[in-house]
Design a protein around this motif. Structure first.
Motif, short mmCIF file in Angstrom:
data_model
loop_
_atom_site.label_atom_id
_atom_site.label_comp_id
_atom_site.label_asym_id
_atom_site.label_seq_id
_atom_site.Cartn_x
_atom_site.Cartn_y
_atom_site.Cartn_z
N ASN A 139 0.63 -1.01 -0.12
CA ASN A 139 -0.03 -0.39 0.29
C ASN A 139 1.07 1.16 -0.29
O ASN A 139 1.93 0.92 -0.11
N THR B 216 1.00 3.39 2.31
CA THR B 216 2.00 3.68 3.57
C THR B 216 3.02 3.44 3.73
O THR B 216 4.07 3.41 3.98
N LEU C 14 5.61 4.34 1.51
CA LEU C 14 5.72 6.07 2.60
C LEU C 14 7.04 5.82 3.52
O LEU C 14 8.51 6.49 3.69
N SER D 249 -3.35 16.86 5.08
CA SER D 249 -3.00 15.26 4.38
C SER D 249 -3.86 14.33 5.20
O SER D 249 -4.14 14.99 6.31
N PHE D 250 -3.28 13.39 4.10
CA PHE D 250 -4.04 12.48 5.02
C PHE D 250 -3.35 11.48 5.73
O PHE D 250 -1.65 11.64 6.03
N ALA E 294 -1.64 9.45 6.93
CA ALA E 294 -0.07 8.17 7.21
C ALA E 294 0.93 8.50 6.68
O ALA E 294 2.24 7.89 6.94
N VAL F 108 2.95 16.36 -0.52
CA VAL F 108 2.03 15.41 -1.13
C VAL F 108 0.92 16.27 -2.15
O VAL F 108 1.27 17.71 -2.62
N GLN G 281 -2.47 16.66 -2.91
CA GLN G 281 -3.25 16.79 -2.36
C GLN G 281 -3.98 16.31 -3.30
O GLN G 281 -4.03 17.65 -4.62
N ALA H 21 0.10 9.79 -3.21
CA ALA H 21 -0.86 8.40 -3.55
C ALA H 21 -2.47 8.53 -3.65
O ALA H 21 -2.89 7.88 -5.01
N SER I 271 -0.89 5.10 -4.08
CA SER I 271 -1.67 4.03 -3.40
C SER I 271 -2.79 3.30 -4.89
O SER I 271 -2.86 4.40 -5.52
N HIS J 45 -5.51 2.35 -3.64
CA HIS J 45 -6.54 2.05 -2.64
C HIS J 45 -8.21 2.32 -3.50
O HIS J 45 -8.36 3.25 -4.15
N GLY K 5 -2.89 -1.77 -2.28
CA GLY K 5 -1.64 -1.64 -3.55
C GLY K 5 -0.73 -0.54 -3.55
O GLY K 5 -1.45 0.63 -2.91
#
Ligand code: PLP
Length: 389
Positions: free
Chosen positions: A53, A55, A58, A79-80, A82, A125, A127, A153, A180, A182, A192
């Protein structure tokens, strides 16, 4: 009910997963290798390494650029979560800086102001699929000898103009780029991630770490006509992607240009309609950036109640989300010292609403979203409904 997002998965992905299962090779194997090669071609990166994934991507990226205990990594709070979690997994301290005005991306001037003797890296990021100002971020990194990890991501299929020509996000401008897959992102493998880099040593490091620090891959040992005994030169992780996921991912890559084109057309149509609506501001695409519109984030005038507006739309059958989270306002990050002003981040979280956007969305559905938004704004401001009727 119109959902906030929906992955575009069909018969091609189902057939690919079916074939991977029947091939007898379901863990990291030939499908993962092919997915990596195709992803590298698509982004223009020299190397692409698939992981479980974004995360875990990263985590490996930060380790590979040397982030460890006592280090600081400058990143956004907006941001998220993670991002901060991955920094902390390395034993390092996230240093939160604010976003720039007029968007949701990192403020390079705030990054420059946050550098200390302990700063090792910048985690920037792209974003919700909008590339951040990489030229400015890289200028700060060069000036202070910092490493740069790009959190992409949400940004597969986005583009950035560098030195007059367009290039895909994923062709590294910093040291490593993390993706990502997701289902909430524009292409999905269920779960993934992917790491892209131009540095062959870093790519080799990722490959070692993702499979327990084991010197020989299963595929190489399987294909060898000589006995190979593996060894374990370093402590690793199990961050592998399966061949079932990669087989789905390869089909998703074929769809990516069409998905991005559909999302860009929907975003343009939203922007057109929102120009005529009071109380809300359509997102702007800065010069030199082409978003994949992973999310469509609309600014709300400060006198509009975000939660009431979202509730109103939900009751009409339209799912929305509030603006991107602020990590520093979550209990999980309460122990992270807040050194810098984050007022733009907080404002963006509380005065933004994400509208539904997905490749399969038709104009009728989009018009329903717009009508519900107009209705929700008018419910708070009857005067506005007359002006915009
Ligand atoms: C979704 C997301 C992640 C995490 O991705 P996973 O694949 O779910 O681990 C990290 N950063 C950002 C900005 C994200 O949007």
């Amino acid at each position: 009910m119109i959902p906030i997002a929906m992955p575009l998965l069909g018969e091609a992905e189902a057939q690919a997963a079916h074939a991977a299962v029947l091939s007898g090779w379901v863990s990291q194997g030939p499908q993962v290798a092919a997915f990596e090669a195709e992803f590298a071609t698509l982004t223009g990166a020299r190397h692409a390494c698939a992981v479980s994934n974004c995360t875990t991507a990263l985590h490996l990226a930060l380790l590979a650029v040397g982030v460890g205990p006592e280090d600081e990594v400058i990143t956004v709070s907006h941001s998220f979560i993670a991002g901060a979690n991955a920094i902390r997994q390395c034993g390092a301290l996230p240093v939160f800086v604010d976003i720039a005005a007029g968007g949701y991306n990192i403020d390079p001037a705030a990054v420059a102001a946050a550098v200390t003797a302990r700063t090792r890296a910048i985690l920037c990021v792209h974003q919700i699929g909008m590339p951040c100002d990489m030229e400015a971020v890289m200028a700060v990194a060069r000036a202070h000898d910092l490493r740069v990890v790009e959190d992409a991501a949400c940004a597969a299929g986005a583009q950035i103009r560098i030195g007059g020509s367009w290039q895909p996000v994923g062709r590294p401008l910093g040291d490593v780029v993390c993706f990502s897959f997701h289902p909430r992102k524009v292409i999905s493998t269920g779960e993934g991630g992917m790491l892209t880099t131009d540095d062959p040593r870093m790519d080799a490091q990722f490959r070692l770490w993702r499979q327990h620090g084991m010197s020989v891959s299963d595929t190489r040992r399987h294909a060898s006509d000589r006995v190979i005994i593996e060894d374990y030169p370093v402590a690793g992780f199990n961050y592998r992607m399966t061949d079932i996921q990669a087989a789905i991912g390869r089909q998703q890559l074929l769809r990516l240009p069409g998905i991005v084109a559909a999302r860009r057309a929907l975003a343009a149509r939203y922007a057109q309609a929102l120009m005529q609506m009071e109380g809300v501001t359509a997102p702007a695409e800065p010069g030199g950036m082409r978003s994949n519109w992973q999310s469509y984030a609309v600014g709300l005038d400060p006198d509009l109640d975000q939660r009431a507006l979202m509730q109103h739309m939900l009751e009409i059958g339209i799912a929305t989300r509030r603006g991107i989270m602020c990590m520093h306002l979550e209990a999980a990050c309460a122990d992270i010292p807040q050194r810098h002003d984050l007022s733009r981040s907080e404002g963006a979280r509380d005065h933004t609403v994400l509208l539904p956007i997905f490749a399969q969305m038709d104009h009728d559905q989009q018009d329903q979203v717009l009508a519900a938004l107009r209705d929700a704004v008018a419910a708070q401001h009857p005067r506005r409904s007359r002006l915009t009727a």
